[in-house]
Design an enzyme around this catalytic site. Sequence first.
Site, PDB file in Angstrom:
ATOM      1  N   CYS A 130      -3.577  11.493 -19.677  1.00 15.07           N
ATOM      2  CA  CYS A 130      -3.438  10.187 -18.465  1.00 15.07           C
ATOM      3  C   CYS A 130      -4.108   9.787 -17.377  1.00 15.07           C
ATOM      4  CB  CYS A 130      -2.218   9.382 -18.361  1.00 15.07           C
ATOM      5  SG  CYS A 130      -2.874   7.647 -18.204  1.00 15.07           S
ATOM      6  N   CYS A 133      -3.180   7.202 -15.418  1.00 14.09           N
ATOM      7  CA  CYS A 133      -1.928   7.815 -14.406  1.00 14.09           C
ATOM      8  C   CYS A 133      -2.097   9.063 -13.004  1.00 14.09           C
ATOM      9  CB  CYS A 133      -0.445   7.358 -15.425  1.00 14.09           C
ATOM     10  SG  CYS A 133      -0.851   6.891 -16.685  1.00 14.09           S
ATOM     11  N   ASP A 134      -2.552   9.666 -13.336  1.00 17.43           N
ATOM     12  CA  ASP A 134      -2.797  10.363 -12.679  1.00 17.43           C
ATOM     13  C   ASP A 134      -4.146  11.321 -11.302  1.00 17.43           C
ATOM     14  OD1 ASP A 134       0.656  11.135 -13.683  1.00 17.43           O
ATOM     15  OD2 ASP A 134      -0.182  11.646 -15.385  1.00 17.43           O
TER      16      ASP A 134
END
Length: 305
Positions: A130, A133-134
């Site tokens: 992701c 997300c990261d």
Amino acid sequence: MEKMIIVGTGCAGLTAAIYTARANLTPLVLEGRLPGGQLTTTTAVENFPGFPDGVDGPDLIMRMKKQAEKFGSRFQYGVVEEFQPGKPHRLKIDGQWIETKALIIASGASPRYLDIEGEKALIGHGLTSCATCDGAFYRNVPVCVVGGGDSACEEATFLTRFASEVYLIHRRDSLRASKIMADRALANPKIKPVWNSTVTGYLTDEAGEVRGVTLKNLQDGSVSELALKCVFVAIGHEPNTAPFRHALPVDENGYLIQKQGTQTGVEGVFAAGDVADHVYRQAITAAGQGCAAAIDAERWLADSE
Ligand code: NAP
């Protein structure tokens, strides 16, 4: 006993919730491990009709949920552990059985990883699926994306906001992605394609964080190392059908088979979205299927009463 249970809160599940709630079926909607589904891990959605300037994935999902709640959908966190078809159908959620007349399965699909030894333990330590997300954790360092589809191109393009360079590692010499996304990625000076190559192993530092990968060139068989701080895997998805496979027909890749409209092989059990669709897999097609499943389920309930 419930009249209508919907498993999943991605585009398919939430659209089914809006429609069945508006039909006064007050559905119970089960939110699983990734509430909101895959759109919550994406950035700008540019192809959902009605949003000419694009819409943020999590924002779109939040709006759908609000709309479903407005008409009386009830949401509950719960992962399906077991399923028993019947009259009624039974679902085991967190150790407790619940019963329902009709069921819409919209449990989506989960990202695949490379199946390399020790891989699971590295998730969250320089290995992820992701970028949204990261990505922001990896500023001014090299990273890579594995894959050659739309997801890989989208993630790679997004990651150029943070990383010093983004290696796009693909097992062939051309991208599967749609032309517009492939062109955008390949035109970005920070994205460096690594063609005809697969990742064969992860290299870690003393702290157990990824510090690089080993690569195999599939054309000449040569092996090399690439130093980087994070691997973003974007090689497709697995349908979330594990609790249903023993009772419902699935295809060779585990996707639920729809036999009649959206109805699965069992009466009163319907499927919508990525859990049954390995072809289109778009937010809008998932939403369309959620709508179709709701209408099919509503009619089936009316006929069976
Ligand atoms: P995908 O289209 O199935 O692409 C998967 C990629 O991973 C392919 O390039 C494949 O290689 C590669 N791959 C598969 N297994 C591999 C392995 N074991 N090792 C190395 N590489 C491997 O998946 P996706 O990119 O996630 O896209 C899924 C669907 O969502 C598509 O319909 C796509 O159009 C859609 N999507 C749309 C958007 C958007 O419009 N904004 C964004 C993301 C996704 P090969 O090419 O050699 O098979």
